[in-house]
Design an enzyme around this catalytic site. Structure first.
Site, PDB file in Angstrom:
ATOM      1  CG  ASP A 136      -2.120   0.924   1.014  1.00 43.65           C
ATOM      2  OD1 ASP A 136      -2.072   1.754   0.081  1.00 43.65           O
ATOM      3  OD2 ASP A 136      -3.099   0.827   1.782  1.00 43.65           O
TER       4      ASP A 136
HETATM    5  C1  BGC Z   1      -4.997   3.324   0.230  1.00 40.75           C
HETATM    6  C2  BGC Z   1      -5.125   2.353  -0.910  1.00 40.75           C
HETATM    7  C3  BGC Z   1      -4.935   3.064  -2.214  1.00 40.75           C
HETATM    8  C4  BGC Z   1      -3.578   3.755  -2.206  1.00 40.75           C
HETATM    9  C5  BGC Z   1      -3.257   4.485  -3.482  1.00 40.75           C
HETATM   10  C6  BGC Z   1      -3.745   4.178   0.141  1.00 40.75           C
HETATM   11  O1  BGC Z   1      -3.796   5.237   1.033  1.00 40.75           O
HETATM   12  O2  BGC Z   1      -5.014   2.646   1.458  1.00 40.75           O
HETATM   13  O3  BGC Z   1      -6.372   1.716  -0.861  1.00 40.75           O
HETATM   14  O4  BGC Z   1      -5.063   2.184  -3.281  1.00 40.75           O
HETATM   15  O5  BGC Z   1      -3.559   4.704  -1.149  1.00 40.75           O
HETATM   16  O6  BGC Z   1      -3.990   5.631  -3.609  1.00 40.75           O
END
Ligand code: BGC
Length: 828
Positions: free
Chosen positions: A315
């Site tokens: 993530d």
């Molecule tokens: C989130 C993810 C997301 C990623 C990219 C993170 O803060 O938890 O779900 O895909 O950011 O934007």
């Protein structure tokens, strides 16, 4: 400029190579000149000879191995890191980025979440990641252009699952995949399938259910739909990311059994059934180790046990304990306190192939670790293989050129269809619904004038519009009370204006709208002048924060008063009151539900919200949605209510899932806690009967096939969801009273019409995870099957015998609870 041209040129190498496939070349030594994107292949291969890594007639595996043997250590590290993130420019610094700050690849699709690092020398392009899950998240505007790039706002995951229709979910996935492809994305960061452990988690709306079978089946359907387009998915967030508070530094302590049966099971189903291109590890730790650095999770379980073949990505900034230190743009780097230096090497070693969005600190640290042999080149090459395979399979490498013209009109219709299919009719006394044609409607509640289509954060889609409820009703021939419309619209406009600044923030969570004061007299007048009242209770929620109990899970005093006063005034006039719940996560319903005549759970319905709600209210669509999360009587009835987001309360670093496997209905039912609306619940405007089920055998032997007839015995057409719950015989570990093991939704059945539905039980459906044996075991004895229209509304019962205990699957003894607490027990 020269450098840039060169970069563009090389980027097309792989496009050109892919073109060869299309021409189905024989192994000739000379190659025809192929024109791809107006570039001639021979421009780059003057000698006409292909190196193995360039030769698309070879397998990806062979090409990738050849390429890896040629890459420098720097190139390798670049490929294992994204190129940084828009808004976090101070962290970039890779050579792939123009030193003058002109381009990082994700800028090519403004609003995308990031990209891999292109290595032009080797013709490896950047692949682009876009967020979801409710659609493709990109900016709708681009500098210097007048046209827009809107994407369709589909209903959130929590509503897709309440359709109980995996074919429809596939269709939605297919439409999202089509938009991703056409807008130039290679990987859609969806679906999100964490378990809804507690109503307060801020991202419940993105997730499917408290039940892992529902989560797994819907994730698998969405994945199949998206990947049909050649775009990959990223199942997220793997795993046990069930709260948002201090999510990057939270250690989730739980038993291996709870992990395997509840928090991993959905991922396991989706991996095995849908072959996702990537999986996104979560921010949190599990039993002391970051999931992104857990070899046991990412390699032993995911790859060795489940056979996952794709790439694992972190993530965004996963492994850093404190993203606020990163987002502090005043300092030009990353605070040392926000990460542990070993983490990046540990992540790669664990099998987390790609670190997103990529930072200079990671580059330098990994280089140092490789040089000092604290990270082996085998680990690096293993990760590279997965990343390169993901890139080689991407639409970009296949030569796809974004058309930027998805069919937004037909997708809007699909969004509306899915939304109305998932809405759940919770209450409908004396035929309050459907509405009479042309009714005069008194629309109360700020929420009626501001339908919330989806949640905030990365899950927010930049859609062209959201159909309001007044528009939905008026376009369908209903008459809206003008005075109320005026008062509320003005109030809502002013309240929303206050949030304009907040909205500009990346992870802003919007406050739920307050209610204006509507005088008793005005309510009484509206009761005289209108035929029926509708009150909408809306709830905002979003990434990076959790919900709270007062004025959020619980209704505010003003909302309670509104429901009481409107109900009193309308009932005095013998008129009905309908409440619409516009929330992706549970709210309290039991204190007020008796006051009103009908309740519709509209969830967060996407851009067509006003139309979809109207379709259900009018009866144009007979509601067939059923709850996939329990609505408790009160918050303290939830099994994790006293240990939801951990300790210390302000900034929790540790949370213990002491409820074990007793999450959602598994708890309510086994411990006899009566909810306000149970799992699987949902009414229809018609009725259904189930015939006696037919089992392929009275004894279980490898599998069991079951069929059952569903008949529409009411007076209007409709669809039914049949739910199969299994109660297992007593063994030597605790068992929940029953568990969902199958479901089937009928087509639209006319009054009197019948349809046969089918179920199949596999050995694993009978088994529980026994940590002492490190195995999924099905105990010998009598298994009871219920065929229900909701958790406790049993229409038919049957049973079968398992003559001998079955060790269904032996697995590795990993990821044990590091705090050794005992899970909650029912002694059943
Ligand atoms: C989130 C993810 C997301 C990623 C990219 C993170 O803060 O938890 O779900 O895909 O950011 O934007």
């Amino acid at each position: 400029m020269r450098k840039k041209n060169n970069m563009m040129k090389k980027r097309f190498v792989l496009y050109a190579l892919a073109g060869f496939c299309a021409f189905n070349l024989s192994k000739a030594q000379t190659y025809p000149q192929i024109v791809v994107n107006n570039q001639r292949f021979s421009d780059w291969n003057k000698d006409g000879k292909l190196q193995p890594y360039e030769d698309t007639r070879l397998s990806d595996y062979e090409r990738i191995n050849d390429l890896i043997s040629r890459l420098s250590v720097d190139d390798k590290i670049h490929l294992l890191l994204g190129t940084g993130m828009v808004g976090f420019e101070m962290l970039k610094g890779f050579e792939a980025i123009d030193p003058k700050g002109v381009t990082i690849p994700s800028y090519l699709i403004p609003g995308s979440a990031g990209s891999t690092t292109p290595i032009d020398k080797w013709g490896v392009p950047a692949v682009i990641f876009t967020d979801g899950p409710a659609g493709v998240r990109i900016s709708y505007k681009r500098k210097g252009e007048t046209r827009t790039y809107y994407a369709t706002g589909f209903p959130v995951g929590a509503l897709i699952s309440t359709t109980w229709d995996t074919e429809l979910a596939k269709e939605v996935g297919n439409a999202i995949g089509d938009e991703a492809l056409k807008y130039g994305s290679d990987i859609q960061l969806a679906p999100a399938l964490n378990i809804i452990r507690n109503p307060l988690c801020g991202r419940n709306f993105e997730y499917f259910s408290e039940d892992p079978l529902i989560a797994g089946k819907f994730a698998s359907a969405i994945t199949q739909g998206i990947q049909k387009n050649g775009v990959g998915v990223s199942l997220k967030h793997f795993a046990a990311n069930n709260s948002e508070n201090n999510r990057m530094d939270l250690d989730v302590h739980l038993s291996q059994r709870a992990l395997r049966e509840i928090y991993l099971r959905g991922f396991e189903i989706a991996v095995k059934e849908s072959n996702p291109a990537t999986i996104m590890s979560s921010y949190n730790k599990i039993n002391g180790t970051y999931t992104s650095a857990s070899y046991d999770l990412l390699t032993t379980i995911l790859r060795h046990e489940w056979g996952f073949k794709g790439a694992v990505i972190t993530d965004w900034f996963g492994g850093y304990a404190d993203v606020s230190a990163i987002s502090d743009t005043s300092h030009d780097g990353i605070s040392k306190d926000s990460y542990d230096e070993d983490i990046f090497a540990k992540q790669l070693h664990a099998g987390n192939d790609l670190l997103m969005p990529g930072t200079q600190v990671q580059f330098e640290t990994l280089k140092k670790y490789i040089e000092t042999k604290r990270l082996s080149i085998e680990d690096v090459n293993n990760c590279l293989r997965n990343v390169l395979e993901m890139i080689y399979k991407s639409p970009r490498v296949a030569g796809y050129v974004p058309t930027n013209n998805p069919d937004l009109k037909s997708h809007a219709l699909l969004s509306r269809k899915a939304a109305s299919e998932g809405m759940v009719l919770l209450k409908n006394e004396q035929g309050a619904l459907p509405l009479n044609k042309g009714s005069k409607i008194a629309l109360f509640g700020s929420g009626s004038y501001n339908i919330i289509a989806g949640g905030t954060g990365s899950g927010n889609v930049n859609k062209a519009y959201v159909i309001s409820l007044p528009k939905g009703l008026e376009d369908n021939g209903y008459v809206i009370d003008k005075n109320l419309n005026q008062t509320y619209s003005q109030f809502v406009k002013e309240e929303l204006a206050k949030t304009e600044e907040l909205k500009k923030k990346l992870l802003a969570i919007l406050p739920t709208l307050t209610q204006p004061t509507i005088k008793e007299k005005a309510i009484q007048n509206s009761a005289k002048e209108n035929d029926i009242a509708i009150i909408t209770i809306g709830r905002e929620a979003g990434e990076s924060g959790d919900r709270k109990i007062p004025d959020d899970f619980d209704l505010s005093e003003k909302e309670q008063n509104l429901i009481s006063e409107v109900s009193k005034a309308f009932h005095q006039q013998n008129k009905k009151v309908v409440v619409i719940i516009n929330s992706g996560s549970a709210i309290e319903t039991s204190s007020w539900k008796d006051k009103v005549d009908a309740i519709v759970w509209a969830s967060l319905p996407g851009q067509e919200g006003g139309y979809a709600i109207t379709d259900v209210l009018s009866g144009a669509v007979n509601p067939s949605g059923k709850l996939t999360q329990t609505l408790p009587v009160k918050y303290t009835d939830v099994s994790s209510s006293s240990n939801f987001d951990g300790v210390p309360a302000e900034k929790p670093t540790d949370v213990s899932y002491k409820e074990g496997i007793y999450v959602g209905y598994r708890y309510f039912n086994t411990f006899n806690v009566i909810p306000s609306y149970e799992f699987g619940y949902g009414l229809s405007y018609t009725k259904f009967d189930y015939s006696e089920p037919v089992l392929s055998s009275a004894e279980f032997n490898q599998k069991l096939l079951i069929s059952l007839k569903v008949k529409n015995t009411g007076s209007v057409e409709g669809k039914e969801v049949v739910q199969l719950y299994l109660s297992t015989p007593k063994g030597n570990i605790d068992k929940p009273s029953k568990e969902l093991k199958g479901f089937a939704k009928t087509r639209v059945l006319k009054p009197g019409e019948t349809q046969v539905v089918f179920f199949e039980l596999q050995p694993k459906d009978l088994a529980s995870f026994n940590p002492l044996a490190s195995a999924w075991i099905a105990d010998a004895g009598i298994y009871k099957i219920e065929f229900n229209s909701s958790l406790t509304n049993t229409k038919q019962v049957s049973n079968f015998t398992l003559p001998n205990k079955l060790i269904v699957e032996k697995v590795n003894n990993v990821l044990n609870n590091d705090l050794n607490f005992q899970d909650l027990k029912s002694n059943r």
